[in-house]
Design a protein around this motif. Structure first.
Motif, PDB file in Angstrom:
ATOM      1  N   VAL A   1       0.829  -1.204   0.000  1.00 26.35           N
ATOM      2  CA  VAL A   1       0.000   0.000   0.000  1.00 26.35           C
ATOM      3  C   VAL A   1       0.870   1.263   0.000  1.00 26.35           C
ATOM      4  N   ASP A   2       1.892   1.279   0.836  1.00 21.21           N
ATOM      5  CA  ASP A   2       2.761   2.439   0.989  1.00 21.21           C
ATOM      6  C   ASP A   2       4.124   2.110   0.380  1.00 21.21           C
ATOM      7  N   ARG A   3       4.304   2.418  -0.875  1.00 16.23           N
ATOM      8  CA  ARG A   3       5.513   2.018  -1.598  1.00 16.23           C
ATOM      9  C   ARG A   3       6.650   3.024  -1.385  1.00 16.23           C
ATOM     10  N   THR A   4       7.058   3.200  -0.129  1.00 13.09           N
ATOM     11  CA  THR A   4       8.178   4.077   0.180  1.00 13.09           C
ATOM     12  C   THR A   4       9.297   3.260   0.814  1.00 13.09           C
ATOM     13  N   ARG A   5      10.428   3.910   1.012  1.00 13.40           N
ATOM     14  CA  ARG A   5      11.550   3.212   1.633  1.00 13.40           C
ATOM     15  C   ARG A   5      11.231   2.809   3.060  1.00 13.40           C
ATOM     16  N   TRP A   6      10.328   3.555   3.711  1.00 12.30           N
ATOM     17  CA  TRP A   6       9.996   3.250   5.102  1.00 12.30           C
ATOM     18  C   TRP A   6       9.190   1.959   5.222  1.00 12.30           C
ATOM     19  N   SER A   7       8.471   1.611   4.188  1.00  9.08           N
ATOM     20  CA  SER A   7       7.758   0.332   4.256  1.00  9.08           C
ATOM     21  C   SER A   7       8.742  -0.835   4.128  1.00  9.08           C
ATOM     22  N   THR A   8       9.884  -0.616   3.492  1.00 13.81           N
ATOM     23  CA  THR A   8      10.926  -1.644   3.479  1.00 13.81           C
ATOM     24  C   THR A   8      11.491  -1.825   4.886  1.00 13.81           C
ATOM     25  N   VAL A   9      11.643  -0.714   5.602  1.00  8.29           N
ATOM     26  CA  VAL A   9      12.086  -0.792   6.999  1.00  8.29           C
ATOM     27  C   VAL A   9      11.036  -1.525   7.837  1.00  8.29           C
ATOM     28  N   VAL A  10       9.762  -1.279   7.563  1.00 12.27           N
ATOM     29  CA  VAL A  10       8.689  -1.975   8.284  1.00 12.27           C
ATOM     30  C   VAL A  10       8.753  -3.478   8.009  1.00 12.27           C
ATOM     31  N   LEU A  11       9.081  -3.865   6.780  1.00 12.70           N
ATOM     32  CA  LEU A  11       9.256  -5.291   6.478  1.00 12.70           C
ATOM     33  C   LEU A  11      10.362  -5.885   7.345  1.00 12.70           C
ATOM     34  N   GLY A  12      11.455  -5.154   7.493  1.00 13.37           N
ATOM     35  CA  GLY A  12      12.544  -5.621   8.349  1.00 13.37           C
ATOM     36  C   GLY A  12      12.119  -5.732   9.801  1.00 13.37           C
ATOM     37  N   ALA A  13      11.375  -4.750  10.263  1.00 16.80           N
ATOM     38  CA  ALA A  13      10.878  -4.789  11.644  1.00 16.80           C
ATOM     39  C   ALA A  13       9.930  -5.969  11.841  1.00 16.80           C
ATOM     40  N   GLY A  14       9.136  -6.264  10.835  1.00 17.74           N
ATOM     41  CA  GLY A  14       8.238  -7.419  10.918  1.00 17.74           C
ATOM     42  C   GLY A  14       9.006  -8.731  10.995  1.00 17.74           C
ATOM     43  N   ALA A  15      10.102  -8.828  10.252  1.00 10.86           N
ATOM     44  CA  ALA A  15      10.927 -10.043  10.302  1.00 10.86           C
ATOM     45  C   ALA A  15      11.577 -10.185  11.676  1.00 10.86           C
ATOM     46  N   PHE A  16      12.094  -9.079  12.220  1.00  9.06           N
ATOM     47  CA  PHE A  16      12.684  -9.139  13.561  1.00  9.06           C
ATOM     48  C   PHE A  16      11.632  -9.469  14.616  1.00  9.06           C
ATOM     49  N   THR A  17      10.431  -8.939  14.452  1.00 13.52           N
ATOM     50  CA  THR A  17       9.340  -9.254  15.385  1.00 13.52           C
ATOM     51  C   THR A  17       9.043 -10.745  15.362  1.00 13.52           C
ATOM     52  N   ALA A  18       8.985 -11.320  14.169  1.00 14.71           N
ATOM     53  CA  ALA A  18       8.741 -12.760  14.047  1.00 14.71           C
ATOM     54  C   ALA A  18       9.861 -13.555  14.710  1.00 14.71           C
TER      55      ALA A  18
END
Length: 121
Positions: free
Chosen positions: A89-106
């Protein structure tokens, strides 16, 4: 829960999280590799869910709080899809950071599931 499988999940999620955060911080938008990495984390989480359902039937019951384990197990399965939706939905560089945060959360949640299963608290 199988200990070696948890460590594989943990390592893969940490590597994917680190790569995604670095890519996001250098300005890369979400792409097939970063979203695919979270899809791999989700696939491993679904396998872990099935293993956790079957393990008690074959003589490997959890030693810790079963309710707490299952709250973690169900919750962690929701994290990667939520971050993937955010990235689409949000195609910015910050959503890539959110993907990383999601992986670390998992990764952290899988490790906590391991602690609960083997009563290592």
């Amino acid at each position: 829960m199988i200990e070696w499988f948890m460590w594989v999940q943990f390592a893969i999620a940490c590597v994917i999280g680190l790569v995604a955060i670095v890519l996001g911080l250098i300005g890369r938008k979400p792409n097939d590799a970063t979203v695919g990495g979270l899809a791999l984390v989700e696939l491993l989480l679904l396998v872990q869910l099935v293993v956790s359902l079957v393990a008690p039937a074959v003589g490997n019951p959890p030693r810790g709080n079963v309710l707490e384990f299952w709250v973690y197990a169900v919750s962690v399965v929701l994290v990667p899809p939520a971050t993937i939706v955010w990235a689409l939905v949000d195609r910015t560089r910050w959503s890539t950071v959110v993907l990383g945060a999601g992986a670390f959360t998992a990764a952290v949640m899988v490790y906590r599931m391991y602690q609960i299963w083997f009563a290592l608290n």
